[in-house]
Motif scaffolding. Structure first.
Motif, PDB file in Angstrom:
ATOM      1  N   LEU A 222       8.042  14.182   4.898  1.00  0.00           N
ATOM      2  CA  LEU A 222       7.445  12.863   5.090  1.00  0.00           C
ATOM      3  C   LEU A 222       7.759  11.937   3.910  1.00  0.00           C
ATOM      4  CD1 LEU A 222       3.968  13.885   6.560  1.00  0.00           C
ATOM      5  CD2 LEU A 222       5.912  12.896   7.819  1.00  0.00           C
ATOM      6  N   ASN A 223       7.742  12.485   2.694  1.00  0.00           N
ATOM      7  CA  ASN A 223       8.091  11.694   1.512  1.00  0.00           C
ATOM      8  C   ASN A 223       9.504  11.132   1.636  1.00  0.00           C
ATOM      9  OD1 ASN A 223       5.669  12.052   0.101  1.00  0.00           O
ATOM     10  ND2 ASN A 223       6.382  13.910  -0.899  1.00  0.00           N
ATOM     11  N   LYS A 224      10.431  11.968   2.063  1.00  0.00           N
ATOM     12  CA  LYS A 224      11.827  11.528   2.215  1.00  0.00           C
ATOM     13  C   LYS A 224      11.923  10.428   3.267  1.00  0.00           C
ATOM     14  CE  LYS A 224      16.485  13.159   3.148  1.00  0.00           C
ATOM     15  NZ  LYS A 224      17.330  14.297   3.498  1.00  0.00           N
ATOM     16  N   ALA A 225      11.231  10.617   4.392  1.00  0.00           N
ATOM     17  CA  ALA A 225      11.267   9.624   5.466  1.00  0.00           C
ATOM     18  C   ALA A 225      10.661   8.296   5.011  1.00  0.00           C
ATOM     19  CB  ALA A 225      10.549  10.154   6.703  1.00  0.00           C
TER      20      ALA A 225
ATOM     21  N   LYS B  12      -1.817  16.668  -2.051  1.00  0.00           N
ATOM     22  CA  LYS B  12      -1.342  17.018  -3.392  1.00  0.00           C
ATOM     23  C   LYS B  12       0.136  16.667  -3.584  1.00  0.00           C
ATOM     24  CE  LYS B  12      -4.548  20.876  -3.658  1.00  0.00           C
ATOM     25  NZ  LYS B  12      -4.665  22.340  -3.689  1.00  0.00           N
ATOM     26  N   HIS B  13       0.847  16.465  -2.477  1.00  0.00           N
ATOM     27  CA  HIS B  13       2.296  16.276  -2.552  1.00  0.00           C
ATOM     28  C   HIS B  13       2.759  14.897  -2.097  1.00  0.00           C
ATOM     29  CE1 HIS B  13       2.771  20.550  -3.439  1.00  0.00           C
ATOM     30  NE2 HIS B  13       1.842  20.762  -2.508  1.00  0.00           N
ATOM     31  N   TYR B  14       1.838  13.995  -1.760  1.00  0.00           N
ATOM     32  CA  TYR B  14       2.231  12.653  -1.324  1.00  0.00           C
ATOM     33  C   TYR B  14       2.909  11.902  -2.466  1.00  0.00           C
ATOM     34  CZ  TYR B  14      -0.920  12.803   2.828  1.00  0.00           C
ATOM     35  OH  TYR B  14      -1.539  13.101   4.001  1.00  0.00           O
ATOM     36  N   SER B  15       4.027  11.252  -2.158  1.00  0.00           N
ATOM     37  CA  SER B  15       4.691  10.376  -3.124  1.00  0.00           C
ATOM     38  C   SER B  15       4.090   8.975  -3.015  1.00  0.00           C
ATOM     39  CB  SER B  15       6.188  10.321  -2.822  1.00  0.00           C
ATOM     40  OG  SER B  15       6.405   9.682  -1.568  1.00  0.00           O
ATOM     41  N   LYS B  16       4.411   8.114  -3.964  1.00  0.00           N
ATOM     42  CA  LYS B  16       3.918   6.730  -3.902  1.00  0.00           C
ATOM     43  C   LYS B  16       4.447   6.006  -2.668  1.00  0.00           C
ATOM     44  CE  LYS B  16       2.760   6.033  -8.686  1.00  0.00           C
ATOM     45  NZ  LYS B  16       2.844   5.183  -9.859  1.00  0.00           N
ATOM     46  N   PRO B  17       5.751   6.143  -2.319  1.00  0.00           N
ATOM     47  CA  PRO B  17       6.219   5.474  -1.097  1.00  0.00           C
ATOM     48  C   PRO B  17       5.493   5.966   0.161  1.00  0.00           C
ATOM     49  CG  PRO B  17       8.094   6.079  -2.462  1.00  0.00           C
ATOM     50  CD  PRO B  17       6.876   6.723  -3.069  1.00  0.00           C
ATOM     51  N   LEU B  18       5.174   7.260   0.218  1.00  0.00           N
ATOM     52  CA  LEU B  18       4.444   7.784   1.378  1.00  0.00           C
ATOM     53  C   LEU B  18       3.027   7.226   1.405  1.00  0.00           C
ATOM     54  CD1 LEU B  18       4.364   9.645   3.865  1.00  0.00           C
ATOM     55  CD2 LEU B  18       3.542  11.442   2.353  1.00  0.00           C
ATOM     56  N   SER B  19       2.363   7.227   0.276  1.00  0.00           N
ATOM     57  CA  SER B  19       1.003   6.680   0.211  1.00  0.00           C
ATOM     58  C   SER B  19       0.978   5.220   0.646  1.00  0.00           C
ATOM     59  CB  SER B  19       0.448   6.813  -1.206  1.00  0.00           C
ATOM     60  OG  SER B  19       0.283   8.180  -1.534  1.00  0.00           O
TER      61      SER B  19
END
Length: 134
Positions: free
Chosen positions: A75-78, A101-108
């Motif tokens: 999901l982070n990559k997408a 715990k693994h969400y990136s800023k772009p995903l958030s």
């Protein structure tokens, strides 16, 4: 909740992930199943430091955490590539905790809603109802 046109919905538990796209309208969503994604489980979840033993036989939980970490990486990559512009995550409470715990800023930034509920084995109309009630 209103589901934006074209939004992605990820339905996750510790072993499965199903992706859907809203092909309907914001007020009347209609989920369409997307191809089943490949999840890399080499990225161990937060349980990576825990070892299974006769005193702590939790190998299954480590695998579930690794699956959730792999889903988050996908999901982070997408989100980073712009493939996902709006996202709703519906996950079992344990999986949702690990995903966070693994969400990136772009995903958030593209995450519209999280729903702590296990709906991986449920039909699309039940998933749509859960989103509408959120």
């Amino acid at each position: 909740m209103k589901l934006p046109d074209g939004a992605t919905v990820a339905v996750v538990d510790g072993t499965k992930v199903k992706l859907f796209r809203n092909s309907g309208h914001e007020d009347t969503p209609s989920l369409t199943a997307l191809p089943e994604p490949t999840v890399n489980q080499d990225n161990h979840g937060s349980g990576a430091g825990h070892h299974s033993s006769s005193a702590n036989p939790d190998h299954g939980q480590l695998e579930e955490d690794s699956h959730s970490a792999g889903v988050a990486a996908m999901l982070n990559k997408a989100a980073t590539t712009g493939t996902i512009k709006n996202l709703v995550v519906i996950a079992s409470p344990r999986a949702l905790g690990e995903l966070r715990k693994h969400y990136s800023k772009p995903l958030s930034a593209v995450l519209d809603k999280e729903i702590a509920k296990d709906l991986t084995g449920h039909p699309i109309p039940e998933i749509e109802k859960a989103i509408a009630a959120a």
